[in-house]
Enzyme design. Sequence first.
Site, short mmCIF file in Angstrom:
data_model
loop_
_atom_site.label_atom_id
_atom_site.label_comp_id
_atom_site.label_asym_id
_atom_site.label_seq_id
_atom_site.Cartn_x
_atom_site.Cartn_y
_atom_site.Cartn_z
N SER A 211 3.33 8.88 -0.02
CA SER A 211 3.40 9.60 1.25
C SER A 211 2.00 9.80 1.81
CB SER A 211 4.09 10.96 1.07
OG SER A 211 3.41 11.76 0.12
N CYS A 212 1.89 9.69 3.13
CA CYS A 212 0.64 9.87 3.86
C CYS A 212 -0.46 9.02 3.21
CB CYS A 212 0.29 11.35 3.91
SG CYS A 212 -0.89 11.76 5.23
N SER A 213 -1.61 9.60 2.85
CA SER A 213 -2.67 8.79 2.26
C SER A 213 -2.29 8.27 0.88
CB SER A 213 -3.97 9.59 2.18
OG SER A 213 -3.82 10.73 1.36
N GLY B 255 0.46 6.92 0.34
CA GLY B 255 1.08 5.64 0.67
C GLY B 255 0.06 4.54 0.84
N ALA C 60 6.31 7.03 3.14
CA ALA C 60 6.71 8.13 4.02
C ALA C 60 5.50 8.60 4.82
CB ALA C 60 7.29 9.29 3.20
#
Length: 567
Positions: free
Chosen positions: A302-304, A306, A330
């Site tokens: 998720s976010c960074s 990811g 995500a």
Amino acid sequence: MNTENREQTPPMEGISEEASRNTLALNPLVGIRGQDFVDGAGTLFKAIVNEPKVAAEQWLSFLSELGSIVAGKSERAPKAGDRRFSDATWKQSSLHSGMLKAYLAWGDAVSGFVDKTSLSNIDKARAHLVTEILIDAVAPTNAMLTNPAAMRNFVDTGGRSVWQGLKNYLDDLTKNGGMPSMVDQSAFKVGENLATTKGGVVFRNELLELIQYSPTTPKVRKRPLLVTPPQINKYYALDLSPDKSMVRFLVDSGIQVFCISWRNPTTAHREWGLDTYVAALDEAVDVARDVTGSDDISMMGSCSGGITSTAYFATLGSAGQQKIRNMVLAVCLLDPNTADESAFGCLMTPETMRAAKETSRLRGMVDGHELARMFAWMRPNDLIWNYWVNNYLLGNQPPAFDILYWNADTTRLPAGLHGDYLDLYFTNPFVNAGKLTLNGKTIDMSRTRVDSYVIAGVTDHITPWKGVHKTAQIMGEGTTFVLSNSGHLQSLLNPPTNPKASFMIGTVHRSGPDAFMASAEKRKGSWWLDWRDWLHARSGEEVAAAASLGSERHPVLAAAPGTYVFD
């Protein structure tokens, strides 16, 4: 005292909900500096000096509107959903109504001035950022004497609200860097009422702990899911209270879940870069495979997190499927050039990126608390003045809300990783093959193809959904794309019990996000249920759940939530 006028405190639930839509979930691609705000103010001042005719026209327009207000002819009203002026006094009292309309007229005149100048688009965006901060700051609701709810509370409490507000202010001055507290931190403790899903740390290296969660079903899917959170926030956003814990939902669905808990680095770790994190992640993946006996895993980032997950996956090249069979991303931007619609867009220039990289290099790390303070000034109504009024003018305690507690529990980024993330802005390696080499392996996304599931939030101001759609395109044709009806973190914390949840779903569209919207299916409820079915179909056969965590080679080192989360 007339009780019909009472809405003397913004409801705690409302404050919490508003703030949770603007949680930081800080994007390390952005180097926010105080100097960037100063430069924006300088741009605005130069425009006033260089274009006095435009300034005079806006001033005269404002004076004309004042005349209409005094004459009772103005129909000006706050925007729908502006909670600052929800107290009935703003409508029923001619004095307060006139004050409100004058404030709105002045704000429109200031904003209109920026729009009518000859500034470039980027300079206009920066000037608007500064004017919005100024306009929000001078709202009549932010002053004791002009806030009807605060004055009424002062009378009703015999002045005690003022003394309590002063106490709250002094506490924040000494303990919170002068910023209004967003959450009652005494109400929560990690491992006691947050991050309580049972599990154990089965691996630890210098950068991370790997948590394996205890199964709650007699049978589980053989292929495990490993979750990689952002490095700038603590991992337990996905394991808050039991009713909104994604980890608990997955475990109860028969998925074997592992989660990374990153270490909070210091300046001693300034050299840790993306290659260091990718190598550490590879170790964790091998442990998850060993513990479960599965040849490969599903990975979620998720976010960074990811970005880190995808970078790691891409280093595996065409052999990626030997370790990773499915990818879930995500609220993640793999193409940083799609971030211009974000709340940070006007700050993302080559100059600011280079300056931010040099600043973190000199300091050795990026402090999450400092980023949080800067970010708050980009959403001041939700993240500052909301609490200024509640804590100081009304004398209330900040709300006890789990998301806000997590939001305040930021971490640091080592300078090396921060610099590598900022370099992605220039090289765009997930789009341009061969631009990034990690641990001797060159990234080429065209060589990596697995089943992918990508989630975005329609009101996400940190990773705009159209940019996340580009992430889905990068992951390849056939990628499932989900557009949740909420913001950055709320799009993830979307349990089936959420009565307001809905989402759009379909295959990523090669023609772009607008084409996706035109063809996608809209569904009510949480996307978690669809994702569960997607995982079930790709997680192998059911096997008997293990009687204990870890393995002979990787015994349990500590109970969840581990030790690094407390750094």
